[in-house]
Design an enzyme around this catalytic site. Sequence first.
Site, short mmCIF file in Angstrom:
data_model
loop_
_atom_site.label_atom_id
_atom_site.label_comp_id
_atom_site.label_asym_id
_atom_site.label_seq_id
_atom_site.Cartn_x
_atom_site.Cartn_y
_atom_site.Cartn_z
N THR A 182 5.19 1.74 -0.35
CA THR A 182 6.31 1.49 0.55
C THR A 182 6.63 2.74 1.37
O THR A 182 6.44 3.87 0.91
CB THR A 182 7.57 1.09 -0.24
OG1 THR A 182 8.00 2.20 -1.02
CG2 THR A 182 7.30 -0.09 -1.14
N ASN A 183 7.12 2.51 2.57
CA ASN A 183 7.47 3.66 3.41
C ASN A 183 8.51 4.55 2.75
O ASN A 183 8.48 5.78 2.89
CB ASN A 183 7.98 3.17 4.77
CG ASN A 183 6.87 2.60 5.64
OD1 ASN A 183 5.74 2.42 5.18
ND2 ASN A 183 7.18 2.33 6.89
N GLU A 229 0.82 -1.22 0.00
CA GLU A 229 0.00 0.00 0.00
C GLU A 229 0.86 1.27 0.00
O GLU A 229 0.54 2.25 0.65
CB GLU A 229 -0.98 -0.01 1.17
CG GLU A 229 -2.06 -1.07 1.04
CD GLU A 229 -3.23 -0.84 1.97
OE1 GLU A 229 -3.53 0.32 2.29
OE2 GLU A 229 -3.86 -1.84 2.36
#
Length: 599
Positions: A426-427, A424
Amino acid sequence: MSLRSATLLYNSAKALRAYQPVAVACKRYLSDTSFARGIFMGELREDELFPYPDVLSEEQKETVSMMMEAGHAFFQETNDAAANDANEAIPEDQLDQMRALGMYGLMVPEEYGGIALTNTMYAKFGELSGEYDLGIGIHTGAHQSIGYKGILLEGTEEQKAKYLPSLASGEVFACFCLTEPSSGSDASSIKTRAVLNEAGTHYVLNGSKIWISNGGIAEIFTVFAQTPVVDAKTGETKDKMTAFIVERSFGGVNHGPPEKKMGIKCSNTAEVYFENCEVPVDNVLGDIGGGFKVAMKILNNGRFGMGACLTGTMRMLITRAIDHANNRKQFVSNLREYQGIQQKIARMNLLCYANESMAYMLCGNMDKGAPEYQLEAAISKIFASQSAWDVCDETIQILGGAGFMKDVGIERWMRDLRIFRIFEGTNDILKLFIALNGVQDIGKKLKSAGTVGAMMGLMKSKFLPAAPLKTKVHSDLAPSVDMLRGDIAKFSVSVSEQVIKHKKKIIEQQVLLNRIADVAILLQSMGAVISRSNTAADKGDTSEITLANAWCADSHRRISVLLEEMASSDVSKIDLAILEVGRKALDANGYLAKSPVGV
């Protein structure tokens, strides 16, 4: 979406330019109603901060309470998370009970057979899967948070009436098909194509999607594909992404075997193939060529639930760690008597409190109709996924050898949690999204002021905190408020200086952009805990002020370090030296050093 790490980490200029459409797409919805956006401009937008959202009526609270009671009973009496993990599947009788509980249509309007929960109600119920079984959470989330969310957000009335009833009941499952072998975080580079047939009745869909949650069990697919679109002004034909609602029954839809994964094993993940799949033109979701906007809207809207879900995980882990610390005796005393353990327990509590505060501020503001929450959603997702991982790691450390044992169960949580920093958005990518949005705003502000005006403005604001609050805040929170005001002003000036220094090439400075995002995340968390604790104090509970002040003091310390690093030429030299090591290792295709023993 997945991270193509080599491209992003070692060819950052190309990766950032590829991701810029996300910032551009979201800019269309932006106004001055975002607290996170305001901090880049040196503004403490207190109207977006106070009061802390209180959006549930007594009837809604009663509904959530009843649902939570039923949910606890299901997870404690029926669901066996360890067995689901070992068998890599959810038994059909459990799926039937989940259908009976309405777990597949939580936010679907009642006229389509759903329960019609608000964002806050959905988030609270989502804590249960975080507490008991993240694999179940991924299965249901892939179905409704992103799987058919596009139909809820962008579907026509005909599409909603046709698909939502069977999706809400769990009669059929849905999935979200975006990621491809050659396109992970760079969503706009997908290769799947849909071409209108000569009769103009159907789009012929060809391509494949990978790592699709529910891909092997879904009957309804939200699919993104390139379609030829004629530019009305130039007459030129270009490929643009379009979203489609695809039924397995259309034919030409197949899937691979379930993927073998590190964690969330009971959720189905598979590759999905489309071969000459004929999709009726009525099944276009949104506008032709508007698929990128649809994808980003789904992902932005779906992220809000993660913070609440992982609050459930962190609460459970903290309870496990504290129970062990209170009862385990070493060196005469219980573990709880040692400062090292107290520090760990404190840090875990503070992370959970900050995460929970941001999560419910986000979904509460969404319920109040906030027009802009993209940055807040990205911040919440990053913070929740990293914090839950850290809390799980410290829980294992406190439990010692027992925490490493499979039968204790914590290792499953660590395996399950690892994916949350990847999917959802990536950081790594979301940090760039946060920083680039702020940098773009500052760039426009500096451009409008002119070079001389910009420099004079920076010099003037360098020693001034953000404007004093109009909202009355509890006196014990005054030091935290002062730190937040001062840090916002310093942050805005510091980022402005970097924009002036690097100009357009700032998009190539990924290390710098990561620091910018890290400060923005901390500032957002400070605002959320101050607001939440102040509202609690207004209601007579001052106990949360201790948590808020401790979090703000620690965040202020970390922000000070990050701002110093942003301004330091010495740190810049260190960054370059480290990056040079990375480039050399890539050129060498491996570890750079030879064995010290010469063999």
